[in-house]
Motif scaffolding. Structure first.
Motif, PDB file in Angstrom:
ATOM      1  N   LEU A  85       0.833  -1.208   0.000  1.00 34.41           N
ATOM      2  CA  LEU A  85       0.000   0.000   0.000  1.00 34.41           C
ATOM      3  C   LEU A  85       0.864   1.253   0.000  1.00 34.41           C
ATOM      4  O   LEU A  85       0.369   2.372  -0.104  1.00 34.41           O
ATOM      5  N   HIS A  86       2.172   1.064   0.171  1.00 35.54           N
ATOM      6  CA  HIS A  86       3.097   2.212   0.208  1.00 35.54           C
ATOM      7  C   HIS A  86       4.046   2.046  -0.983  1.00 35.54           C
ATOM      8  O   HIS A  86       3.593   1.988  -2.123  1.00 35.54           O
TER       9      HIS A  86
ATOM     10  N   ARG B 222     -14.725   9.371  -5.372  1.00 35.85           N
ATOM     11  CA  ARG B 222     -13.770   9.142  -4.271  1.00 35.85           C
ATOM     12  C   ARG B 222     -12.466   9.908  -4.465  1.00 35.85           C
ATOM     13  O   ARG B 222     -11.539   9.763  -3.678  1.00 35.85           O
TER      14      ARG B 222
ATOM     15  N   ASN C  27      -1.291   7.881  -8.786  1.00 37.18           N
ATOM     16  CA  ASN C  27      -0.277   8.418  -7.876  1.00 37.18           C
ATOM     17  C   ASN C  27       1.117   8.173  -8.448  1.00 37.18           C
ATOM     18  O   ASN C  27       1.265   7.671  -9.560  1.00 37.18           O
TER      19      ASN C  27
ATOM     20  N   ARG D  93      -7.540  -4.557  -7.100  1.00 38.15           N
ATOM     21  CA  ARG D  93      -7.481  -3.187  -6.614  1.00 38.15           C
ATOM     22  C   ARG D  93      -6.719  -2.431  -7.685  1.00 38.15           C
ATOM     23  O   ARG D  93      -5.777  -2.975  -8.277  1.00 38.15           O
ATOM     24  N   LEU D  94      -7.117  -1.222  -7.955  1.00 35.14           N
ATOM     25  CA  LEU D  94      -6.413  -0.467  -8.988  1.00 35.14           C
ATOM     26  C   LEU D  94      -5.144   0.104  -8.365  1.00 35.14           C
ATOM     27  O   LEU D  94      -5.147   1.187  -7.755  1.00 35.14           O
TER      28      LEU D  94
ATOM     29  N   GLY E  15      -1.607   1.858  -7.779  1.00 32.92           N
ATOM     30  CA  GLY E  15      -1.085   3.089  -8.374  1.00 32.92           C
ATOM     31  C   GLY E  15      -2.149   4.172  -8.466  1.00 32.92           C
ATOM     32  O   GLY E  15      -1.924   5.226  -9.056  1.00 32.92           O
ATOM     33  N   PHE E  16      -3.307   3.901  -7.884  1.00 35.26           N
ATOM     34  CA  PHE E  16      -4.391   4.885  -7.859  1.00 35.26           C
ATOM     35  C   PHE E  16      -4.752   5.205  -6.416  1.00 35.26           C
ATOM     36  O   PHE E  16      -4.717   4.325  -5.557  1.00 35.26           O
TER      37      PHE E  16
ATOM     38  N   TYR F  67     -17.150   5.868  -9.680  1.00 33.24           N
ATOM     39  CA  TYR F  67     -16.539   5.282  -8.469  1.00 33.24           C
ATOM     40  C   TYR F  67     -15.252   6.036  -8.123  1.00 33.24           C
ATOM     41  O   TYR F  67     -15.034   6.444  -6.984  1.00 33.24           O
TER      42      TYR F  67
ATOM     43  N   ARG G 173      -3.798   9.008   0.272  1.00 33.45           N
ATOM     44  CA  ARG G 173      -4.384   9.534   1.508  1.00 33.45           C
ATOM     45  C   ARG G 173      -4.489  11.054   1.480  1.00 33.45           C
ATOM     46  O   ARG G 173      -5.462  11.645   1.943  1.00 33.45           O
TER      47      ARG G 173
HETATM   48  N1  CMC Z   1      -8.613   1.010  -6.009  1.00 38.89           N
HETATM   49  C1  CMC Z   1      -9.921   0.884  -5.679  1.00 38.89           C
HETATM   50  N2  CMC Z   1     -10.532   1.544  -4.685  1.00 38.89           N
HETATM   51  C2  CMC Z   1      -9.776   2.379  -3.973  1.00 38.89           C
HETATM   52  C3  CMC Z   1      -8.409   2.576  -4.252  1.00 38.89           C
HETATM   53  C4  CMC Z   1      -7.830   1.853  -5.314  1.00 38.89           C
HETATM   54  N3  CMC Z   1      -6.546   2.006  -5.618  1.00 38.89           N
HETATM   55  N4  CMC Z   1      -7.891   3.462  -3.372  1.00 38.89           N
HETATM   56  C5  CMC Z   1      -8.905   3.822  -2.573  1.00 38.89           C
HETATM   57  N5  CMC Z   1     -10.048   3.178  -2.928  1.00 38.89           N
HETATM   58  C6  CMC Z   1     -11.374   3.320  -2.332  1.00 38.89           C
HETATM   59  C7  CMC Z   1     -11.448   2.628  -0.984  1.00 38.89           C
HETATM   60  O1  CMC Z   1     -11.813   1.280  -1.129  1.00 38.89           O
HETATM   61  C8  CMC Z   1     -12.462   3.468  -0.270  1.00 38.89           C
HETATM   62  O2  CMC Z   1     -13.727   3.130  -0.783  1.00 38.89           O
HETATM   63  P1  CMC Z   1     -15.036   3.165   0.178  1.00 38.89           P
HETATM   64  O3  CMC Z   1     -15.164   4.587   0.608  1.00 38.89           O
HETATM   65  O4  CMC Z   1     -16.135   2.662  -0.674  1.00 38.89           O
HETATM   66  O5  CMC Z   1     -14.703   2.258   1.318  1.00 38.89           O
HETATM   67  C9  CMC Z   1     -12.176   4.878  -0.762  1.00 38.89           C
HETATM   68  O6  CMC Z   1     -11.571   4.713  -2.059  1.00 38.89           O
HETATM   69  C10 CMC Z   1     -11.227   5.655   0.145  1.00 38.89           C
HETATM   70  O7  CMC Z   1     -10.004   4.957   0.222  1.00 38.89           O
HETATM   71  P2  CMC Z   1      -9.216   4.610   1.543  1.00 38.89           P
HETATM   72  O8  CMC Z   1      -8.785   3.170   1.504  1.00 38.89           O
HETATM   73  O9  CMC Z   1      -9.974   5.070   2.742  1.00 38.89           O
HETATM   74  O10 CMC Z   1      -7.956   5.518   1.354  1.00 38.89           O
HETATM   75  P3  CMC Z   1      -6.675   5.530   2.253  1.00 38.89           P
HETATM   76  O11 CMC Z   1      -6.299   6.955   2.357  1.00 38.89           O
HETATM   77  O12 CMC Z   1      -6.839   4.760   3.504  1.00 38.89           O
HETATM   78  O13 CMC Z   1      -5.629   4.718   1.358  1.00 38.89           O
HETATM   79  C11 CMC Z   1      -4.132   4.221  -0.370  1.00 38.89           C
HETATM   80  C12 CMC Z   1      -4.760   5.322   0.471  1.00 38.89           C
HETATM   81  C13 CMC Z   1      -3.000   4.839  -1.204  1.00 38.89           C
HETATM   82  C14 CMC Z   1      -3.517   3.153   0.545  1.00 38.89           C
HETATM   83  C15 CMC Z   1      -5.196   3.605  -1.283  1.00 38.89           C
HETATM   84  O14 CMC Z   1      -5.688   4.585  -2.178  1.00 38.89           O
HETATM   85  C16 CMC Z   1      -4.684   2.391  -2.058  1.00 38.89           C
HETATM   86  O15 CMC Z   1      -4.764   1.274  -1.554  1.00 38.89           O
HETATM   87  N6  CMC Z   1      -4.169   2.600  -3.310  1.00 38.89           N
HETATM   88  C17 CMC Z   1      -3.547   1.502  -4.042  1.00 38.89           C
HETATM   89  C18 CMC Z   1      -2.131   1.293  -3.542  1.00 38.89           C
HETATM   90  C19 CMC Z   1      -1.207   2.401  -3.990  1.00 38.89           C
HETATM   91  O16 CMC Z   1      -1.204   2.791  -5.132  1.00 38.89           O
HETATM   92  N7  CMC Z   1      -0.370   2.877  -3.052  1.00 38.89           N
HETATM   93  C20 CMC Z   1       0.632   3.922  -3.328  1.00 38.89           C
HETATM   94  C21 CMC Z   1       0.320   5.190  -2.630  1.00 38.89           C
HETATM   95  S1  CMC Z   1       1.261   6.598  -3.202  1.00 38.89           S
HETATM   96  C22 CMC Z   1       2.911   6.286  -2.826  1.00 38.89           C
HETATM   97  C23 CMC Z   1       3.178   5.856  -1.440  1.00 38.89           C
HETATM   98  O17 CMC Z   1       2.577   6.308  -0.466  1.00 38.89           O
HETATM   99  O18 CMC Z   1       4.075   5.053  -1.293  1.00 38.89           O
END
Ligand code: CMC
Length: 439
Positions: A263-264, A356, A361, A300-301, A303-304, A352, A307
């Motif tokens: 996730l990071h 959101r 990213n 899960r998508l 790279g999208f 969707y 936080r």
């Molecule tokens: N694909 C599908 N749905 C998503 C995604 C995604 N990539 N990211 C967030 N959502 C949904 C999530 O399920 C939630 O939906 P609902 O409100 O219906 O429950 C809503 O969007 C809000 O997301 P969240 O999980 O509360 O967001 P968060 O701030 O806790 O998590 C994140 C942030 C980066 C972990 C998350 O967006 C994610 O898992 N992304 C995919 C992994 C990724 O690309 N990570 C790299 C982050 S950037 C570089 C870094 O930090 O290293």
């Protein structure tokens, strides 16, 4: 006039000071809350918690702004180098010509790792995850350095920072060479930081690797774009470990482990794996997106989403442009880039993702650039770590020199069993009482 916020609870109310930053971000200072009210705040995932005041990096996630020490990321990416931006992050100012030369000389002087350390690599299985090797080797490196640093002394700290940055790069390349069973390449003093890394990765005993300007410049930009991102998970880890006055190496080894998570920093690897799977299965992108939306645990998508960014991640835009440029210059046609672009287009039209505020990213396109340069997928997160190192060093130093340096120690709301009477082993019934799930 200083601002305050009022909190009311159980018929009483209290005034709490509001702290305002230089970019007008305001936070309620709750440090006296428990002492005066008996309450703590609860914020799982820390989405709303300011853990510190910091003067290193500014992000406005709503507007898609990122600045290192006040300088916009796009300007730095266009005009600066990774090493210059690293210096900026660690010391607060862009280096003069003389300072840049001095720092570069320090990087060259400290590029070798102790020969004894090479034996450490033999202790890992050939398929060990590179982030596990990196974390272990950073800790091992600490054993070869003086434990007590003169943290406040800029000259001394420049040497400490250069030594770590230079050796981490050497370790990263050596770990790759080990995993593919090729001899480790010693660094070269005639090459600058990024070109030297590519040489250590790819030179062969009978054929020195001559990196193209396009590859060096794309990788340097990538490292620069990863150099800091304020209180992300790995940086917060480094700060927390550092707050216990753990050494720089121990704190950064912990940061490497945090970054490893998918996730990071692990997301850059996950993106390429996702694209590979989509290519191999031939699944329609629309159907994959539908699975993502339904919360299918295998979709899960990657790279999208972010936080903090609820708008385009400014780094993603720069990387996307760099990606087009480098592939073009190197004459590479990568079907995964086309796939990534189509997937992005579909997602950004879908309610969707729109509702959101989920945008690409930093990790969405970075893997495609690294792949074009020849960096193997397993090393992607290691590249992120090399890039993030200056940020971790800067934050560690900020913690250790901060006026209000205290050990980090959050509180909790306890949800487990209340007081129970101890039962002797012969009298236990073995029934497991379902526990309330901790959030
Ligand atoms: N694909 C599908 N749905 C998503 C995604 C995604 N990539 N990211 C967030 N959502 C949904 C999530 O399920 C939630 O939906 P609902 O409100 O219906 O429950 C809503 O969007 C809000 O997301 P969240 O999980 O509360 O967001 P968060 O701030 O806790 O998590 C994140 C942030 C980066 C972990 C998350 O967006 C994610 O898992 N992304 C995919 C992994 C990724 O690309 N990570 C790299 C982050 S950037 C570089 C870094 O930090 O290293």
């Amino acid at each position: 006039m200083s601002k305050t916020a009022t909190i009311s609870y159980d018929g009483n109310s209290w005034e709490l000071p509001v702290v305002v930053g230089t970019e007008n971000e305001a936070g309620i200072d709750i440090s006296t809350l428990r002492a005066s009210t008996g309450l703590i705040t609860l914020d799982s995932g820390y989405g709303n918690t300011g853990a510190c005041q910091s003067n290193i990096t500014f992000i406005d996630g709503e507007q898609g702004i990122l600045r290192y020490r006040g300088y916009p990321i796009d300007e730095l990416a266009e005009r600066s180098t990774f090493i210059e931006s690293a210096y900026l992050l660690i010391f607060g100012e862009l280096p003069t010509m003389a300072q840049a030369q001095e720092f570069s000389d320090l990087l060259t002087r400290h590029q070798f790792i102790h020969e004894d350390m090479l034996h450490h690599f033999d202790g890992f299985p050939h398929d060990a995850p590179p982030m596990a090797i990196l974390s272990a080797m950073v800790n091992a490196l600490g054993c070869y350095q003086p434990l007590f640093l003169q943290i406040e002394d800029d000259d001394h700290f420049a040497e400490v920072a250069a030594r770590l940055m230079s050796k981490v790069r050497t370790i990263a390349a050596a770990s790759y060479r080990k995993t593919i069973g090729r001899p480790i390449n010693y660094p070269r003093s005639d090459l600058r930081y990024t070109a030297n890394f590519l040489h250590m990765m790819f030179s062969l005993p009978y054929k020195p690797y001559e990196p193209s300007d396009a590859a060096v410049s794309a990788l340097d930009k990538l490292l620069l774009l990863h150099a800091d991102h304020e209180q992300n998970c790995s940086t917060s880890t480094v700060r927390m470990v550092g707050s216990a006055q753990a050494t720089l190496h121990a704190s950064i080894a912990a940061g490497v482990c945090a970054l490893w998570g998918p996730l990071h920093g692990g997301a850059n690897t996950a993106v390429i794996k996702m694209l590979q799977e989509l290519q191999a299965s031939g699944e329609k992108l629309e159907s994959f997106v539908e699975r993502v939306k339904k919360g299918d645990k295998n979709a899960r998508l990657m790279g999208f989403g972010h936080r903090v960014y609820k708008n385009f991640d400014p780094r993603a835009n720069i990387i996307k442009r760099a990606c087009d440029r480098v592939l073009d210059t190197l004459g590479i046609h990568d079907p995964q880039l086309e796939l990534a672009k189509r997937l992005e287009e579909i997602a950004l039209k879908d309610d969707y993702f729109v509702s959101r505020k989920l945008y690409p990213n930093v990790d969405y396109y970075s893997g495609i650039i690294m792949k074009a340069i020849g960096i193997p997928v397993d090393m992607f997160t290691v590249m992120f770590a090399i890039g993030r190192l200056p940020g971790w060093i800067a934050h560690w130093r900020e913690v250790r020199t901060g006026a209000s340096a205290r050990i980090d120690r959050p509180r909790q709301i306890y949800t487990g069993p209340t007081l129970r009477k101890y039962v002797d082993i012969h009298g236990r019934n073995g029934i497991v009482t379902p526990q309330k799930k901790a959030s």
